[in-house]
Scaffold this active site. Structure first.
Site, PDB file in Angstrom:
ATOM      1  N   GLU A  65       2.629  -6.666 -12.360  1.00 28.05           N
ATOM      2  CA  GLU A  65       2.790  -5.485 -13.221  1.00 28.05           C
ATOM      3  C   GLU A  65       2.016  -5.660 -14.517  1.00 28.05           C
ATOM      4  O   GLU A  65       1.593  -6.770 -14.871  1.00 28.05           O
ATOM      5  CB  GLU A  65       4.279  -5.241 -13.486  1.00 28.05           C
ATOM      6  CG  GLU A  65       5.012  -4.915 -12.200  1.00 28.05           C
ATOM      7  CD  GLU A  65       6.466  -4.517 -12.386  1.00 28.05           C
ATOM      8  OE1 GLU A  65       7.018  -4.735 -13.482  1.00 28.05           O
ATOM      9  OE2 GLU A  65       7.039  -3.988 -11.412  1.00 28.05           O
ATOM     10  N   GLU A 125       1.167  -5.883  -1.462  1.00 30.71           N
ATOM     11  CA  GLU A 125       0.312  -5.652  -0.283  1.00 30.71           C
ATOM     12  C   GLU A 125      -1.159  -5.680  -0.664  1.00 30.71           C
ATOM     13  O   GLU A 125      -1.993  -6.245   0.051  1.00 30.71           O
ATOM     14  CB  GLU A 125       0.651  -4.295   0.348  1.00 30.71           C
ATOM     15  CG  GLU A 125       2.056  -4.191   0.922  1.00 30.71           C
ATOM     16  CD  GLU A 125       3.080  -3.677  -0.066  1.00 30.71           C
ATOM     17  OE1 GLU A 125       2.939  -3.927  -1.287  1.00 30.71           O
ATOM     18  OE2 GLU A 125       4.031  -3.023   0.371  1.00 30.71           O
ATOM     19  N   CYS A 155      -1.005   1.806  -0.544  1.00 26.97           N
ATOM     20  CA  CYS A 155      -1.122   0.564   0.234  1.00 26.97           C
ATOM     21  C   CYS A 155      -1.267   0.870   1.725  1.00 26.97           C
ATOM     22  O   CYS A 155      -1.985   0.161   2.432  1.00 26.97           O
ATOM     23  CB  CYS A 155       0.064  -0.351  -0.021  1.00 26.97           C
ATOM     24  SG  CYS A 155      -0.049  -1.140  -1.636  1.00 26.97           S
TER      25      CYS A 155
END
Ligand code: THU
Length: 134
Positions: free
Chosen positions: A44, A55, A89
């Protein structure tokens, strides 16, 4: 490589997640046809919008190592329902294998399995032709 071994790799890498904002740590492990495993965790950022999903990290690690032939991915997060990859993703994974097997698990062993083709039934494709003018 069993599904459980792939899930275990995702559990291990999840401990490296950088998730001080959401406090939602995610681990992902990507299995190649050649039997190699590449892992990623969410990273993050204070901007929030620059956050990387677990992912994405696993795909990036594999591609940087010259591997693109993926057969399965395990994703682990501590949620009530096993977490499924976000839309972005799904598209990133579909770039390499739209039929990828997706195994998702909570740390205490609640497991679900999906085909990427059911999570993303109509991946964007086919723009290569429009980039060519020969
Ligand atoms: N996240 C992932 O890394 N993968 C997923 O499949 C779901 C969401 C991350 C993004 C963000 O850091 C946090 O989990 C909350 O959405």
């Amino acid at each position: 490589m069993s599904n459980q071994q792939l899930v275990d790799a995702a559990i291990n890498v999840r401990s490296h997640a950088h998730a001080p904002y959401s406090r939602f740590a995610v681990g992902a492990a990507l299995l190649t046809r050649s039997g190699k495993v590449f892992v990623g965790c969410n990273v993050e950022n204070v901007s929030l919008r620059l956050t990387l999903c677990a992912e994405q990290g696993a795909v990036s690690a594999a591609v940087a190592s010259g591997e693109r032939d993926f057969v399965a991915m395990a994703v682990v997060a501590d949620s009530t329902e096993p977490v499924v990859p976000c839309g972005g993703c799904r598209q990133m994974l579909a770039e390499f294998n739209p039929d990828l097997e997706v195994i998702t698990s909570t740390p205490n062993g609640r497991v679900e399995k999906y085909g990427l083709n059911e999570l993303l039934p109509r991946p964007k494709q086919g723009i290569l032709e429009s980039f060519r003018n020969d």
